[in-house]
Design a protein around this motif. Structure first.
Motif, PDB file in Angstrom:
ATOM      1  N   ARG B  18     -68.979 -65.981  13.178  1.00  0.00           N
ATOM      2  CA  ARG B  18     -67.754 -66.238  14.070  1.00  0.00           C
ATOM      3  C   ARG B  18     -66.345 -66.086  13.288  1.00  0.00           C
ATOM      4  O   ARG B  18     -66.301 -66.763  12.440  1.00  0.00           O
ATOM      5  N   PHE B  19     -65.455 -65.516  13.798  1.00  0.00           N
ATOM      6  CA  PHE B  19     -64.077 -65.863  13.338  1.00  0.00           C
ATOM      7  C   PHE B  19     -63.292 -66.535  14.693  1.00  0.00           C
ATOM      8  O   PHE B  19     -63.730 -66.120  15.785  1.00  0.00           O
ATOM      9  N   PRO B  20     -62.205 -67.118  14.499  1.00  0.00           N
ATOM     10  CA  PRO B  20     -61.427 -67.508  15.575  1.00  0.00           C
ATOM     11  C   PRO B  20     -61.318 -66.698  16.906  1.00  0.00           C
ATOM     12  O   PRO B  20     -60.930 -65.513  16.657  1.00  0.00           O
ATOM     13  N   GLY B  21     -62.119 -67.038  17.913  1.00  0.00           N
ATOM     14  CA  GLY B  21     -61.755 -66.172  18.918  1.00  0.00           C
ATOM     15  C   GLY B  21     -62.673 -64.805  19.172  1.00  0.00           C
ATOM     16  O   GLY B  21     -62.587 -64.075  20.223  1.00  0.00           O
ATOM     17  N   THR B  50     -67.558 -57.076   7.600  1.00  0.00           N
ATOM     18  CA  THR B  50     -67.692 -58.357   7.697  1.00  0.00           C
ATOM     19  C   THR B  50     -69.281 -58.726   7.426  1.00  0.00           C
ATOM     20  O   THR B  50     -69.405 -59.665   6.306  1.00  0.00           O
TER      21      THR B  50
END
Lengths: 399, 515, 322
Positions: B18-21, B50
């Motif tokens: 996960r990345f922010p948002g 990623t």
């Protein structure tokens, strides 16, 4: 549903929301920085064995916001308050000078030099003249604006034409101005007793001295009105005009400004010139208002303190009004605080420095808070998913 | 279980990141065998890079495990991955430009010697010899003493490959390696990949180009929006099938284009030369004409002067000599804003650097071409109502998605929507000349299709279009006339139908007719 | 003749502290952290050095010269520790690096001024704002110093001048010959390359900024000993900024920067000597003091366009960004 979830998370989340609130972040982050500064200062004072409460009270009392323990004859809260305004005026103008450059992406570190030069020129040409007040005072302002503007434009020109970083050039020019004016003052205008320049005629002074109000001798500064008007004007220019929009564009992204068709060089020079003009106004309100003399070779620390003021005010002209009140309270209240509490008055500068330190991290605090909130949201999402999956599984088992 | 695992040299199980948002990878599992070329296919933003960044230790996964040769690993940095014999060629090369090839290759594992028995110092003489030897044996020639800034992109890529081989990497990850190469260089690279496979290396190839996968890969994992869609045997799957899986719907591989109707000349460029900041001549005596209703596409390898050419026409850089004429008027020395007024619109390559103000809101960004004119401002005072209405219209007409409408700050918008905003703003100028530089870079299929459609619409409206693109497919698909640029010179100008991609490729490498 | 001799002697005594500060600046900027904080670093370093020297001369039986060396070492440590603040702000807190530099300078002046008077109050019972330092001894190299003109180089040399030359060579070697130096230079050009090669960009930059602070501290201490013979707020005379200007002319390379500093030193000493030669009253010294600053501006006009600052300087490194 949404509202409910936005309230969850305890005090840390509440603080994070306080800092990231779109509408209020311009105000909440500085407030957060101020609170941090007060905490750190209180700790420092405690370590020195002093009472922080008394110290903070004395800072306010020293500026006429609260009652001092006792007053000398001819002074009182009202006269303290006017002397506070008297020094706040150049501070606000100097902060506006920094803001004007900064919003266009330029660091005017040379404010103290520009103040000194315009103060010097106005002193020599108007301050020592025999002109009546009605002529002299407007002339002082005009000279301040023109001299400061020229000094600023010179820096902008060096930047645009020769790619000289304004931080380096302003510092060099600062020293050149301080030495040259010191040379001239020592040569021609020195008062041998005070070791500073001879005082100016009171007709040219921008502060009306010894005005009797409620039994107190008050120094009423014209400068404060000019400063507040300047803040409003600067705000208007930035927010409402094509010129201000282009300045902000250059400051925000120089390449994109060029692409848009903004004349980047011209706007950079204009920004620096106007920054210098505001610094010039700060200079005349300081040297021909707050004081009426110039100490040779001394560059006032206000030039740097104004950066703190600007940063704390989020580089907004209206914000600067409030932040200059605060910083002036520390700077101007230092002497009284020092005598009342018994700490060296330099602690005021330390407090300003700490405030500046936290303000420089303002963006970081905001990001930290935003990331924390996002993490919370993600966790919540995941928890919801997990719950849904669990429910589905259960449902399956039940069948 | 253990035996089953050992069959795979790389195994990533149930990876979530996960990345922010945004969820970049959602429960992805891939397994690669030793000595195979394993392709990762997906659109931009599908999560390929990623995923591989985690294999290379640059991020740690939130969930899931990574096994190398059956051993569970926990990479905390790129050097952990390098210790496990993993190497990666990134999309943006990680080279220090003012260092030599040998310095770049040894960075991080610098060979040390001791001067006078006590002073340790970096000694590259032996490393240089080793690099020269290795580069010969793999057919990847590089001069260890050359400085990177003097080298072209394909050589730089070789340096990156040598970097991995020098570290004795066994698992080689390539992130979109062909995006910047000419067709001939692509061929060469694909051959090198096969060479590496023969040498027993495992190659993981990240790409969105299906033909390349068809040519060299053994198996292919398809990712879409962070999720693993399928793993396919390349030999038994058709190109169309892969394309459909990648995008998630049926796609037309060809853009429909109507017959061109040329009008009068709009832009005439004559003997144009440009020098860059370092006084190097980057555009040399370029001459061409674009007529109304014509798409003139400039093909070329990145860094051959095409961006400077566009900048010079738009007025962003000064011309050294030559002339630019727009609709019969000489504009060679006009200011940027005057050119805009006279009818040039420009969609720049680097949209965040040139095209938008990230700190400003969408409303201001959409009004960039008009804010200084009536009715957007009056006597120097801005009229926000007008720009608000204008922004709302464009947001609707061009389907620009933003969180809070015209108030949204550009920074919080996705790259695709930022590009939509730029295209909307520029097309709304209805200029006689529109310059597009890399208009679809970094966008997903849907957005690309959309922009291609808009380009052709503008052409059919009668605009002259200058299209500069590194994607040969894009050039071939849209152009009426193609110019090939090499080393600042337009080597060839020809009608689109008369050139094959192989021919264009040859010109892109500087081979001229008389050779 | 004596004028030329003292021009060289004084020029070097000023140039070398300036040089070591400029090397400090180079270390920070080459690693990718813009450094306008040299002024604050040198002042803070000198403060710590002077404080230690004052305490030692008060409480210990050490000789004056030993104390000088200890003070210089303390200045290095003090500058390095204070520089951590800049490193923290720039590397971990993503503060604007120019702003951070200015903040560090303002805070440095405020803190040291406050602490000096506070500590003086405790030590001596009067809150003076300066620490008086012992005069450093100076030596002349027998034989060499009697050569005409060149001999001035070997005349009345401060011991710290030798130390700075040794340090200059060492830090040149560290930057261009060692593993750390190679990675440091790479960090200033393309930090992603260092990260991909397994180096720790944050750590390399942090250490480089600390070295920057330490070297600046040494420079400040030496100026306190030579020019001022005391520590006071006068230490913030802008020489830190002058060092930055020297670094820019030197194009961020140590050897050219050395010659620029020598030039500055000679220019400054030249101004003083000119004033003496022309037998002007001391009032005129102020006028001649502007020479190095004016020269800086003039040289900037000629050299600024051709400069190539480290590419990544000024940008915070974000590991997540690709």
């Amino acid at each position: 549903m949404n509202k409910e979830s936005s309230r969850r998370g305890g005090p840390r989340a509440a603080l994070a929301r306080f800092l990231t609130n779109e509408r209020w972040t311009q105000i909440t982050v500085p407030i957060f920085c101020i609170i941090l500064t007060l905490i750190v200062s209180a700790v420092v004072l405690l370590v020195l064995g002093k009472k922080p409460g008394t110290a903070f009270y004395s800072f306010l009392a020293g500026n006429g916001f609260l009652q001092k323990a006792n007053y000398g004859s001819g002074s009182g809260m009202i006269s303290d308050f006017f002397s506070f305004l008297n020094i706040m005026a150049p501070m606000l103008l100097a902060a506006l000078a920094f803001i004007f450059g900064y919003r266009c992406g330029l660091f005017n570190i040379g404010i103290s030099g520009q103040m000194l030069l315009s103060g010097y020129v106005a002193t020599v040409f108007i301050g020592y003249s025999e002109l009546p007040g009605a002529v002299a005072r407007p002339l002082v302002l005009i000279v301040g604006i023109i001299v400061g503007g020229l000094a600023g434009a010179f820096i902008g020109f060096l930047k645009y034409r020769f790619n000289i970083h304004e931080v380096v050039s302003t510092i060099m020019v600062n020293y050149i101005i301080s030495y040259v004016t010191a040379f001239r003052i020592n040569l021609k205008y020195i008062d041998m007793i005070s070791r500073s320049s001879k005082t100016i005629s009171s007709a040219a002074r921008l502060t009306f001295t010894k005005v009797q109000i409620a039994g107190c001798n008050c120094n009423i500064p014209l400068g404060i009105i000019i400063a507040i008007l300047a803040a409003i004007l600067v705000h208007f220019v930035f927010e409402k005009t094509v010129f201000g929009f282009e300045l902000r564009a250059v400051g925000s992204n120089r390449n994109a400004a060029l692409y848009t068709g903004v004349n980047v060089g011209k706007q950079m020079i204009s920004a620096m010139m106007i920054s210098g003009m505001l610094a010039g106004l700060a200079g005349v309100t300081y040297y021909l208002g707050y004081t009426n003399t110039i100490i040779p070779r001394e560059l006032v620390s206000m030039g740097y303190d104004s950066i703190a003021t600007a940063l704390l005010g989020n580089n907004s002209p209206i914000g600067a009004i409030f932040s200059s009140v605060l910083i002036t309270i520390f700077q101007n209240g230092a002497s009284y605080m020092s005598s009342a509490v018994g700490v060296a008055k330099e602690i005021a500068s330390v407090i300003t420095g700490i405030l500046l330190l936290f303000s420089a991290c303002g963006g970081y605090f905001r990001r930290l808070a935003a990331n924390y909130l996002r993490k919370l949201a993600d966790e919540e999402e995941e928890a919801k998913k997990a719950a849904a999956a669990m429910a589905a599984e259960k449902g399956g088992e039940d069948k | 279980m253990g035996q089953e695992r050992e069959e795979y040299i790389v195994e990533m199980r149930h990876i979530t990141k996960r990345f922010p948002g945004i969820v970049a990878n959602d429960d992805v599992t891939i397994q690669a065998r030793q000595g195979e070329i394993y392709a990762l296919l997906g659109e931009n933003g599908a999560g390929k890079s990623t995923l591989m960044s985690m294999l290379y230790g640059m991020y740690e996964p939130d969930h899931g495990e990574i096994y190398i040769r059956g051993q569970k690993v926990n990479f905390r940095s790129a050097s952990d991955a390098a210790d496990a014999n993993i190497g990666m060629v990134h999309q943006h090369f990680k080279l220090v430009e003012n260092f030599t090839v040998a310095e770049n290759i040894t960075l991080g594992i610098e060979p040390m010697k001791k001067g006078l028995g006590i002073f340790p110092y970096v000694d590259l003489s032996e490393a240089s010899r080793k690099i020269a030897e290795m580069s010969k044996s793999y057919g990847l020639e590089v001069d260890p003493k050359a400085v990177i800034s003097d080298l072209g992109v394909s050589i730089r890529q070789r340096v990156e490959i040598m970097k991995m081989l020098y570290r004795q990497a066994e698992i080689l990850i390539f992130d979109e390696p062909t995006a910047i190469l000419t067709p001939q260089e692509v061929e060469y690279l694909l051959k090198s990949l096969e060479e590496l496979r023969k040498g027993g290396k495992t190659v993981i190839l990240i790409t969105h180009k299906i033909e390349e996968i068809k040519k060299v890969a053994d198996r292919c994992a398809i990712l879409r929006r962070g999720k693993l869609i399928d793993v396919l045997d390349v030999r038994t799957t058709s190109t169309q099938e892969m394309a459909n899986l990648m995008v998630g719907r049926t796609v037309a591989l060809q853009t429909d284009k109507s017959e061109a109707k040329f009008g009068d000349p709009v832009l005439v460029v004559k003997d144009l030369s440009v020098r860059n900041e370092d006084k190097v001549q980057v555009v040399k005596d370029v001459s061409f004409t674009i007529r109304a209703g014509e798409v003139f596409a400039v093909a070329g390898v990145s860094g051959n002067g095409q961006v400077e050419l566009a900048d010079a026409i738009a007025g962003l850089v000064k011309t050294e000599k030559g002339s630019v004429t727009l609709l019969g008027k000489d504009i060679t020395n006009d200011a940027i804003r005057d050119r805009v007024e006279e009818g040039i619109t420009y969609i720049p390559e680097d949209r965040q650097k040139f095209g938008v103000f990230l700190d400003f809101n969408l409303r201001s960004n959409l009004a960039l071409r008009r804010y200084y004119k009536e009715p957007f401002s009056h006597k120097g005072i801005l009229n926000f109502d007008e720009s608000q209405q204008y922004a709302e219209r464009l947001i609707g007409e061009y389907d620009i998605r933003s969180g809070q409408g015209a108030k949204t700050s550009l920074r919080s918008m996705s790259g695709g929507n930022q590009q939509k905003a730029i295209v909307a703003r520029e097309i709304e100028q209805h200029s006689p000349l529109i310059i597009f530089v890399q208009p679809t870079r970094g966008l997903d299929m849907g957005a690309i299709e959309n922009i291609h459609k808009q380009i052709l619409q503008e052409r059919d409206r009668g605009a002259a279009i200058l299209l500069i693109s590194l994607e040969l497919d894009e050039v071939m698909g849209l152009a009426d006339t193609i110019g090939v640029i090499y080393n600042g010179q337009l080597l060839k100008i020809a009608d689109a139908g008369t050139l094959s991609s192989q021919e264009i490729g040859r010109y892109m490498m500087g081979v001229t007719d008389n050779e | 003749m004596t004028y030329i001799n003292s021009l060289i002697t004084d020029g070097l005594a000023f140039a070398l502290p300036l040089f070591i500060m400029a090397v400090g600046g180079i270390y920070s900027e080459k690693s990718g952290v813009t450094n306008l904080a040299v002024e604050g670093f040198q002042g803070f370093g000198a403060f710590i050095g002077a404080l230690i020297a004052t305490i030692l001369s008060l409480k210990s039986g050490l000789g004056g010269q030993t104390i000088i060396y200890i003070a210089i070492a303390a200045a290095f440590v003090g500058g390095a520790v204070y520089a951590m603040l800049h490193a923290l702000l720039c590397i971990y807190f993503d503060a604007d690096q120019v702003i951070s530099g200015v903040v560090i300078n303002i805070l440095g002046l405020a803190l040291t001024t406050f602490l000096t008077s506070q500590i003086n109050g405790v030590l001596f019972g009067n809150a003076s704002n300066k620490f008086v330092l012992e005069t450093s001894y100076r030596f002349s190299v027998p034989g060499l110093s009697s050569i005409p003109i060149i001999g001035a180089i070997f005349t009345k040399v401060y011991p710290f001048e030798i130390l700075i030359l040794v340090l200059g060579v060492f830090f040149w070697y560290l930057m261009y010959k060692t593993r750390y130096g190679m990675r440091l230079r790479a960090c200033g050009e393309n930090p992603q390359a260092v990260d991909a090669a397994g180096g720790n960009v944050y750590k390399i930059r942090f250490i480089s900024v600390m070295i920057s602070g330490g070297l600046s501290g040494i420079g400040g201490m030496c100026i306190a000993y030579s020019l001022l013979v005391q520590y006071s707020p006068n230490i913030y005379l802008g020489y830190g900024y002058l060092a930055i200007a020297a670094m820019i002319f030197g194009n961020w390379n140590i050897i050219p920067t050395f010659f620029v500093c020598i030039f500055f030193g000679l220019a400054k000493a030249g101004g003083n000597q000119l004033c003496l030669v022309m037998q002007l009253s001391s009032l005129y010294t102020n006028l001649f003091m502007i020479i190095p600053y004016v020269l800086t501006l003039v040289m900037m006009i000629f050299f600024s366009k051709r400069n190539h600052p480290p590419k990544a300087a000024g940008q915070p490194y974000d590991k997540g960004q690709r």
